[in-house]
Scaffold this motif. Structure first.
Motif, PDB file in Angstrom:
ATOM      1  N   GLU A 192       0.822  -1.205   0.000  1.00 10.40           N
ATOM      2  CA  GLU A 192       0.000   0.000   0.000  1.00 10.40           C
ATOM      3  C   GLU A 192       0.860   1.261   0.000  1.00 10.40           C
ATOM      4  O   GLU A 192       0.539   2.249  -0.681  1.00 10.40           O
ATOM      5  CB  GLU A 192      -0.936  -0.004   1.210  1.00 10.40           C
ATOM      6  CG  GLU A 192      -1.993  -1.088   1.199  1.00 10.40           C
ATOM      7  CD  GLU A 192      -1.516  -2.388   1.836  1.00 10.40           C
ATOM      8  OE1 GLU A 192      -2.368  -3.227   2.165  1.00 10.40           O
ATOM      9  OE2 GLU A 192      -0.289  -2.558   2.008  1.00 10.40           O
ATOM     10  N   TRP A 203       0.783   4.312  -2.892  1.00  6.96           N
ATOM     11  CA  TRP A 203       0.633   5.751  -2.653  1.00  6.96           C
ATOM     12  C   TRP A 203       1.859   6.523  -3.136  1.00  6.96           C
ATOM     13  O   TRP A 203       1.731   7.617  -3.697  1.00  6.96           O
ATOM     14  CB  TRP A 203       0.398   6.018  -1.176  1.00  6.96           C
ATOM     15  CG  TRP A 203      -0.989   5.764  -0.662  1.00  6.96           C
ATOM     16  CD1 TRP A 203      -1.336   5.040   0.444  1.00  6.96           C
ATOM     17  CD2 TRP A 203      -2.225   6.265  -1.190  1.00  6.96           C
ATOM     18  NE1 TRP A 203      -2.701   5.038   0.623  1.00  6.96           N
ATOM     19  CE2 TRP A 203      -3.271   5.795  -0.368  1.00  6.96           C
ATOM     20  CE3 TRP A 203      -2.548   7.066  -2.286  1.00  6.96           C
ATOM     21  CZ2 TRP A 203      -4.611   6.100  -0.600  1.00  6.96           C
ATOM     22  CZ3 TRP A 203      -3.888   7.371  -2.517  1.00  6.96           C
ATOM     23  CH2 TRP A 203      -4.907   6.891  -1.699  1.00  6.96           C
ATOM     24  N   LEU A 237      -7.068   2.224   0.443  1.00  7.72           N
ATOM     25  CA  LEU A 237      -6.974   1.583  -0.865  1.00  7.72           C
ATOM     26  C   LEU A 237      -7.897   0.377  -1.001  1.00  7.72           C
ATOM     27  O   LEU A 237      -8.066  -0.156  -2.089  1.00  7.72           O
ATOM     28  CB  LEU A 237      -5.528   1.159  -1.126  1.00  7.72           C
ATOM     29  CG  LEU A 237      -4.534   2.316  -1.291  1.00  7.72           C
ATOM     30  CD1 LEU A 237      -3.102   1.810  -1.306  1.00  7.72           C
ATOM     31  CD2 LEU A 237      -4.829   3.100  -2.566  1.00  7.72           C
ATOM     32  N   ARG A 256      -9.293   6.218  -3.426  1.00 13.04           N
ATOM     33  CA  ARG A 256      -8.031   6.588  -4.078  1.00 13.04           C
ATOM     34  C   ARG A 256      -8.286   7.645  -5.150  1.00 13.04           C
ATOM     35  O   ARG A 256      -7.556   8.642  -5.243  1.00 13.04           O
ATOM     36  CB  ARG A 256      -7.367   5.361  -4.697  1.00 13.04           C
ATOM     37  CG  ARG A 256      -6.130   5.704  -5.537  1.00 13.04           C
ATOM     38  CD  ARG A 256      -5.432   4.449  -6.037  1.00 13.04           C
ATOM     39  NE  ARG A 256      -4.393   4.782  -6.989  1.00 13.04           N
ATOM     40  CZ  ARG A 256      -4.580   4.816  -8.318  1.00 13.04           C
ATOM     41  NH1 ARG A 256      -5.784   4.532  -8.827  1.00 13.04           N
ATOM     42  NH2 ARG A 256      -3.583   5.136  -9.115  1.00 13.04           N
TER      43      ARG A 256
END
Length: 246
Positions: free
Chosen positions: A22, A26, A214, A220
């Motif tokens: 994750e 990002w 997410l 997102r």
């Protein structure tokens, strides 16, 4: 119309080996937008893994910092304990969903966790003078322990605090509330609306991104659109340490 004084800090929370995928997602989004991020690193055991046990992950974070990102200590184990009054524990559960690790600690207790975290961060090549408590909640005693340990800045819900001067650079922390239902929908709407308004007014815009965001469809996309709109409104992307240095 913005005068160019607005600043945007995008912080990636809960950075740890257990959230490596994750975090990478990002960070890739931030790279695509051409902005730096402040990476909030959990040094202790979290979701079954620890920074000390993953030198490859630490190396990736070192490279991110070399590329312009900021490394920030994010508590120790990101879990509240039994310390403090019932009121403080209750507030911590409501606001931080059980993660308010530093909300009710005395100075000695906070100092122990800060010291343990700094040792791990140092061994990982990620020593830092920035600290964000989980849930943005720290007791006054914990803040004193941070200052005594040599940290230069911390954050709370309302801004970025220079621990040397006591100055608070005001800017409310905006984050999603994944989990479905009206709270997620309301949070998603406020996330975008408030960020764009603050940018247009020349303020400090703070967007906090979490691994669990997410997992929810649409969050997102909302986040990326919000960043784009803040930049279009005149905000300059920066990091917490740069806000305090300025």
């Amino acid at each position: 119309m913005a005068d160019g004084s607005a600043r945007l800090v995008v912080s990636v929370h809960d950075v740890a080996p257990a959230s490596a995928d994750e975090t990478a997602r990002w960070c890739a989004d931030a790279d695509a937008l051409g902005i730096p991020v402040s990476l909030l690193v959990i040094p202790g055991p979290w979701r079954g893994m620890c920074l000390d046990d993953t030198p490859d992950f630490a190396s990736q974070l070192q490279k991110r910092r070399a590329g312009g990102d900021e490394i920030v200590a994010h508590g120790w184990a990101h879990a509240a304990g039994p310390e403090g009054s019932a009121l403080r524990r209750t507030v911590g559960r409501l606001v931080a969903r059980g993660a308010a690790e530093f909300a009710a600690l005395d100075e000695y207790q906070a100092g122990e966790r800060i010291s343990a975290g700094r040792a791990v961060m140092s061994r990982a090549g990620l020593a830092t003078t920035g600290f964000t408590p989980p849930g943005w909640l720290a007791s006054p005693a914990a803040e004193r322990a941070l200052r005594r340990a040599g940290f230069t800045h911390t954050t709370n819900h309302f801004g970025v605090k220079d621990l040397r001067s006591g100055r608070l650079h005001r800017g409310f922390a905006l984050s999603h509330r994944p989990g479905g239902g009206w709270t997620e929908q309301f949070g998603e709407a406020m996330f975008s609306r408030v960020a764009q308004r603050n940018a247009a007014r020349g303020g400090l815009v703070r967007l906090a991104l979490h691994p669990d965001d997410l997992r929810q469809p649409g969050l997102r996309d909302t986040t990326l659109r919000t960043i784009e709109r803040a930049l279009a409104a005149g905000a300059t992307a920066t990091t917490y340490d740069a806000v305090v240095a300025r």
